[in-house]
Design a protein around this motif. Sequence first.
Motif, PDB file in Angstrom:
ATOM      1  N   MET A 158      22.195  28.045 -34.729  1.00  0.00           N
ATOM      2  CA  MET A 158      21.063  28.881 -35.223  1.00  0.00           C
ATOM      3  C   MET A 158      19.955  28.155 -35.999  1.00  0.00           C
ATOM      4  SD  MET A 158      22.949  30.156 -38.941  1.00  0.00           S
ATOM      5  CE  MET A 158      23.122  28.906 -40.423  1.00  0.00           C
ATOM      6  N   PRO A 159      20.103  26.842 -36.405  1.00  0.00           N
ATOM      7  CA  PRO A 159      18.857  25.947 -36.712  1.00  0.00           C
ATOM      8  C   PRO A 159      17.989  25.706 -35.465  1.00  0.00           C
ATOM      9  CG  PRO A 159      20.565  24.928 -37.754  1.00  0.00           C
ATOM     10  CD  PRO A 159      21.179  25.935 -36.789  1.00  0.00           C
ATOM     11  N   ILE A 160      18.677  25.497 -34.493  1.00  0.00           N
ATOM     12  CA  ILE A 160      17.686  25.157 -32.992  1.00  0.00           C
ATOM     13  C   ILE A 160      16.835  26.474 -32.834  1.00  0.00           C
ATOM     14  CG2 ILE A 160      17.784  24.667 -30.512  1.00  0.00           C
ATOM     15  CD1 ILE A 160      20.699  23.389 -31.041  1.00  0.00           C
ATOM     16  N   VAL A 161      17.253  27.780 -33.042  1.00  0.00           N
ATOM     17  CA  VAL A 161      16.441  29.107 -32.565  1.00  0.00           C
ATOM     18  C   VAL A 161      15.376  29.073 -33.727  1.00  0.00           C
ATOM     19  CG1 VAL A 161      16.483  31.504 -32.465  1.00  0.00           C
ATOM     20  CG2 VAL A 161      18.618  30.193 -31.712  1.00  0.00           C
ATOM     21  N   ALA A 162      15.668  28.904 -35.081  1.00  0.00           N
ATOM     22  CA  ALA A 162      14.731  29.025 -35.916  1.00  0.00           C
ATOM     23  C   ALA A 162      13.739  27.935 -35.710  1.00  0.00           C
ATOM     24  CB  ALA A 162      15.361  28.842 -37.380  1.00  0.00           C
ATOM     25  N   ASP A 183      16.238  17.015 -42.236  1.00  0.00           N
ATOM     26  CA  ASP A 183      17.015  18.140 -41.705  1.00  0.00           C
ATOM     27  C   ASP A 183      18.443  17.440 -41.565  1.00  0.00           C
ATOM     28  OD1 ASP A 183      15.162  20.028 -41.746  1.00  0.00           O
ATOM     29  OD2 ASP A 183      15.143  20.269 -39.383  1.00  0.00           O
ATOM     30  N   SER A 184      18.782  16.533 -40.713  1.00  0.00           N
ATOM     31  CA  SER A 184      20.061  15.986 -40.473  1.00  0.00           C
ATOM     32  C   SER A 184      20.442  15.617 -41.647  1.00  0.00           C
ATOM     33  CB  SER A 184      19.859  14.899 -39.405  1.00  0.00           C
ATOM     34  OG  SER A 184      19.600  15.271 -37.884  1.00  0.00           O
ATOM     35  N   GLY A 185      19.771  14.920 -42.437  1.00  0.00           N
ATOM     36  CA  GLY A 185      20.384  14.223 -43.686  1.00  0.00           C
ATOM     37  C   GLY A 185      20.726  15.162 -44.661  1.00  0.00           C
ATOM     38  N   GLY A 186      20.074  16.336 -44.718  1.00  0.00           N
ATOM     39  CA  GLY A 186      20.254  17.505 -45.721  1.00  0.00           C
ATOM     40  C   GLY A 186      21.679  18.101 -45.214  1.00  0.00           C
ATOM     41  N   PHE A 187      21.879  18.350 -44.155  1.00  0.00           N
ATOM     42  CA  PHE A 187      22.939  19.184 -43.513  1.00  0.00           C
ATOM     43  C   PHE A 187      24.315  18.133 -43.653  1.00  0.00           C
ATOM     44  CE2 PHE A 187      20.328  21.420 -40.125  1.00  0.00           C
ATOM     45  CZ  PHE A 187      20.127  22.343 -41.092  1.00  0.00           C
ATOM     46  N   PHE A 188      23.937  16.752 -43.577  1.00  0.00           N
ATOM     47  CA  PHE A 188      25.065  15.968 -43.571  1.00  0.00           C
ATOM     48  C   PHE A 188      25.659  15.749 -45.108  1.00  0.00           C
ATOM     49  CE2 PHE A 188      26.847  11.641 -44.214  1.00  0.00           C
ATOM     50  CZ  PHE A 188      28.057  11.604 -43.204  1.00  0.00           C
ATOM     51  N   ILE A 189      24.663  15.749 -46.019  1.00  0.00           N
ATOM     52  CA  ILE A 189      24.804  15.408 -47.380  1.00  0.00           C
ATOM     53  C   ILE A 189      25.468  16.551 -47.873  1.00  0.00           C
ATOM     54  CG2 ILE A 189      23.687  15.146 -49.699  1.00  0.00           C
ATOM     55  CD1 ILE A 189      21.550  13.512 -48.440  1.00  0.00           C
ATOM     56  N   THR A 226      15.293  16.642 -31.973  1.00  0.00           N
ATOM     57  CA  THR A 226      15.657  16.596 -33.466  1.00  0.00           C
ATOM     58  C   THR A 226      16.748  17.656 -33.891  1.00  0.00           C
ATOM     59  OG1 THR A 226      13.507  17.621 -34.313  1.00  0.00           O
ATOM     60  CG2 THR A 226      13.700  15.270 -33.645  1.00  0.00           C
ATOM     61  N   ALA A 227      16.186  18.888 -33.397  1.00  0.00           N
ATOM     62  CA  ALA A 227      17.109  20.126 -33.505  1.00  0.00           C
ATOM     63  C   ALA A 227      18.387  19.894 -33.139  1.00  0.00           C
ATOM     64  CB  ALA A 227      16.345  21.432 -33.139  1.00  0.00           C
ATOM     65  N   LEU A 228      18.357  19.492 -32.108  1.00  0.00           N
ATOM     66  CA  LEU A 228      19.847  19.082 -31.117  1.00  0.00           C
ATOM     67  C   LEU A 228      20.728  18.272 -32.346  1.00  0.00           C
ATOM     68  CD1 LEU A 228      21.095  20.301 -28.987  1.00  0.00           C
ATOM     69  CD2 LEU A 228      20.424  18.417 -27.434  1.00  0.00           C
ATOM     70  N   VAL A 229      20.065  17.057 -32.763  1.00  0.00           N
ATOM     71  CA  VAL A 229      20.822  16.174 -33.448  1.00  0.00           C
ATOM     72  C   VAL A 229      21.445  16.955 -34.911  1.00  0.00           C
ATOM     73  CG1 VAL A 229      20.558  14.297 -34.713  1.00  0.00           C
ATOM     74  CG2 VAL A 229      19.550  14.250 -32.470  1.00  0.00           C
ATOM     75  N   ALA A 230      20.302  17.658 -35.365  1.00  0.00           N
ATOM     76  CA  ALA A 230      20.943  18.361 -36.476  1.00  0.00           C
ATOM     77  C   ALA A 230      21.897  19.426 -36.380  1.00  0.00           C
ATOM     78  CB  ALA A 230      19.517  19.016 -37.172  1.00  0.00           C
ATOM     79  N   SER A 231      21.796  19.890 -35.379  1.00  0.00           N
ATOM     80  CA  SER A 231      22.751  21.091 -34.802  1.00  0.00           C
ATOM     81  C   SER A 231      24.173  20.353 -34.690  1.00  0.00           C
ATOM     82  CB  SER A 231      22.296  21.553 -33.548  1.00  0.00           C
ATOM     83  OG  SER A 231      23.553  22.328 -32.865  1.00  0.00           O
ATOM     84  N   ARG A 232      24.363  18.970 -34.058  1.00  0.00           N
ATOM     85  CA  ARG A 232      25.270  18.452 -34.136  1.00  0.00           C
ATOM     86  C   ARG A 232      25.861  18.008 -35.329  1.00  0.00           C
ATOM     87  NH1 ARG A 232      27.856  20.449 -31.506  1.00  0.00           N
ATOM     88  NH2 ARG A 232      29.417  18.736 -31.201  1.00  0.00           N
ATOM     89  N   VAL A 233      24.943  17.606 -36.079  1.00  0.00           N
ATOM     90  CA  VAL A 233      25.502  17.113 -37.595  1.00  0.00           C
ATOM     91  C   VAL A 233      26.402  18.235 -38.097  1.00  0.00           C
ATOM     92  CG1 VAL A 233      24.839  16.602 -40.046  1.00  0.00           C
ATOM     93  CG2 VAL A 233      23.811  15.667 -38.015  1.00  0.00           C
TER      94      VAL A 233
END
Lengths: 475, 475
Positions: free
Chosen positions: B346-350, A459-465, A321-328
Amino acid sequence: MPEMQRKSPESLQDRLDQVLALVRQLHAAESAEQEDVDQVADVLREEVSRELQQRLDELHPADVAVILESMPLEERLLAWQLVRSERDGDILLEVSDAVREMLIADMDSHEILAAANNLDADELADLAPDLPRDVVRELMDTLDVNERERLKSALSFAEDEVGALMDFDMITIRDDVTLEVVSRYLRRFDSLPDHNDKLFVIDADGVLKGVLPIRKLLVSSPEMTVAEVMSDDPVLFRASDDADEATQAFERYDLISAPVVDDDGRLFGRLTIDAVVDYIREQSEAEVLSAAGLREEEDIFSSVWKSVRNRWAWLAINLCTALVASRVIGLFEGSIEQLVALAALMPIVAGIGGNSGNQTITMIVRGIATGQVQVAHGKRLLKKEIGVALVNGLFWGFVLSLIAYLLYGNAPLSIVLMSAMVLNMLLAAMMGVCIPLLRVRFGRDPALGSSVMITSITDSGGFFIFLGLATIFLL
Amino acid sequence: MPEMQRKSPESLQDRLDQVLALVRQLHAAESAEQEDVDQVADVLREEVSRELQQRLDELHPADVAVILESMPLEERLLAWQLVRSERDGDILLEVSDAVREMLIADMDSHEILAAANNLDADELADLAPDLPRDVVRELMDTLDVNERERLKSALSFAEDEVGALMDFDMITIRDDVTLEVVSRYLRRFDSLPDHNDKLFVIDADGVLKGVLPIRKLLVSSPEMTVAEVMSDDPVLFRASDDADEATQAFERYDLISAPVVDDDGRLFGRLTIDAVVDYIREQSEAEVLSAAGLREEEDIFSSVWKSVRNRWAWLAINLCTALVASRVIGLFEGSIEQLVALAALMPIVAGIGGNSGNQTITMIVRGIATGQVQVAHGKRLLKKEIGVALVNGLFWGFVLSLIAYLLYGNAPLSIVLMSAMVLNMLLAAMMGVCIPLLRVRFGRDPALGSSVMITSITDSGGFFIFLGLATIFLL
């Protein structure tokens, strides 16, 4: 079971501490011994070991279990070897799964069989999954037909069925005798089973006709018959009933024991409050552990490898899930390059969405578990949670955008921050209500992994928005 | 208390559903009525209301409580008005705190006093905190001296003391009589209290001398005296004892009831398994709720404002920690501007630091609660957790840095990412062990807010480590 021999938890703590000190002393002596083998040390070791054994003998099996759990590995095995073998079985029943596994690994099959000798079928069923297969087979052979049937049937139930929690210690009577006869019958026992607050009334075919609470036996006239005094419509369970519902019934009706019947209404076993309490405790334990990303209870002194395995699965999921957020975020690298403040502010949007979503989903999951929330309530709950998200989002969004303005002096950036916070909290509220309700409708467990799921969305939604709004309006 | 009248949880669910349907029908009729007041609707309304009342009467108070909790506000009040007033007290005891508050707000002081009339002193003590002050004063006046003293003393204990959980339904006997006499004495009761598995043996001053388990009474010869049969060293509690320790003792020794004494050893009350089970349930509930950032149990149908207040505090704390993390990122804005991939990684590390820290701290906090972990174990646990963090950090760090290399083709960046992940997980392990142990040493509750604390450290720490390493080695 022996009567308790202690006055209060405090003096118990003292005893436990003394035992722990003795084990440490013995362990130190054993370690030292290898270097200088003199006779004085040997005598001392014997003495400590004798005193320790005596103290362990005096303790309740549950207390010995706590002591074993709170000792590092080598000391634990030292103490375990000093426990008298006829008490091994009772103690194995009390320790946590992880510690039990380790203690059994230290025993040979003769010792295991000896320990199992003192246990009832329902207790054996609890131990069996942790025993080596050939030992279980040998064990089966040593049991009489009746006990073997019971063990087999107890083993046939899933962990969350009433059958897995029940025992067979019930006293049965007929309904045509007088209470006088019942009292005389009871007096022929040397001792009565634990938690025996009612007698079970059956007919010649073993079909349950009612229960006779002991307190009714005590206050009623001895000339009355069982049929006159018994309750003929007691709370009862089927062995295949859901254990969660049974524990809820125990709590609601303050039960101590209840009959378990088979599909033909024949008395099969009984469920008692101590098994129910253990089940409640295990369930709440599992809830806390899985919320923290642990697969099962860990022996706190186990090896690094065992712990790694226990924590592996959840770390893997969370990394995905962190990786997905990172890609966003990766999608918006161009925007961040132009306005680097976005990088510093984006975790705030994701974080508050995650918190607020976890609050919502926890409420809904609990409401479903207690039966307060049904799928039909969806619309109403959604309306309320959206209201809560709007209030919190507008307020905290305003506060944070003010702070951002003071830091960066960029009014449009602050407005985008506030909008993103409100929108992400609305997303969190909607997902927090819909995910568990949808899972219930499709027959899934609403609790499982709910926190991971909502956090990954917010997470992903927040970064995207946030980054999306910034790209549209600021650049 | 009436005997249960139901066969199994399933048929109970049907009954509950029927009642809910009736309430909905009645509510619809009431709402429609205001528009067209015709007599047919009126008759229908009367009929539904009568059937509903009858069905509510048949249900156990605990079941009525569940029904009330699972209805939206207006329907809940409609049903509450149909409950017979002599049952109000028992039902108020069963509903959740939030719902209780709302139901009491709907009653006038006469109704409250009538409801309180049927309750014992220990039950009144449970309700009292939710009642208006003047009603409590009036209530005190209606009690006899004995009951008033009991209510006062029950109110004087903190929620987590044994005194707050005990009741006064104990049957006392002297030790110089025969069991025959005891049996005759019991037969003079119309009914015995719930959970009455033992009689309490006291001397002329009320000092507890022992307990007589009912099961010993049943199997022993009637000619024997109480003194010969009783256990003279039972598990007992002081009213000021910690409730957590008492519940652990109940679980360990499978108790049903136990005496509570005052400082002079005089029998004061008794603690029963049903109160213990309720306490266990409440505690585990509170644990789950606070882990999700909710201050207390929420009435799922309560107003938006009440919910906002319940969730306010935790959101505020979390925003503060998010703000700190954001400022840490702010320190490195220059680096991010030069290498924007840092923002995405950075979010991945955190995140992985937070997960792994939560796993560690949850293990340690639970170990402390069950007594398995002592401050003296600190070094050993630290060593183990550092080992786990190293294994996990190296493995997942390698996987992630490989993915990062495929995405960005920047080998030094991947090496920095991996190093940061390992270091942040080591930080998480150290803090996860040290924070709870230090808090115990300074006499604090190790559980309170532990997850928030570790997450805020691993967030800010993760950003700092990753961006710091990147600034030093990559730019």
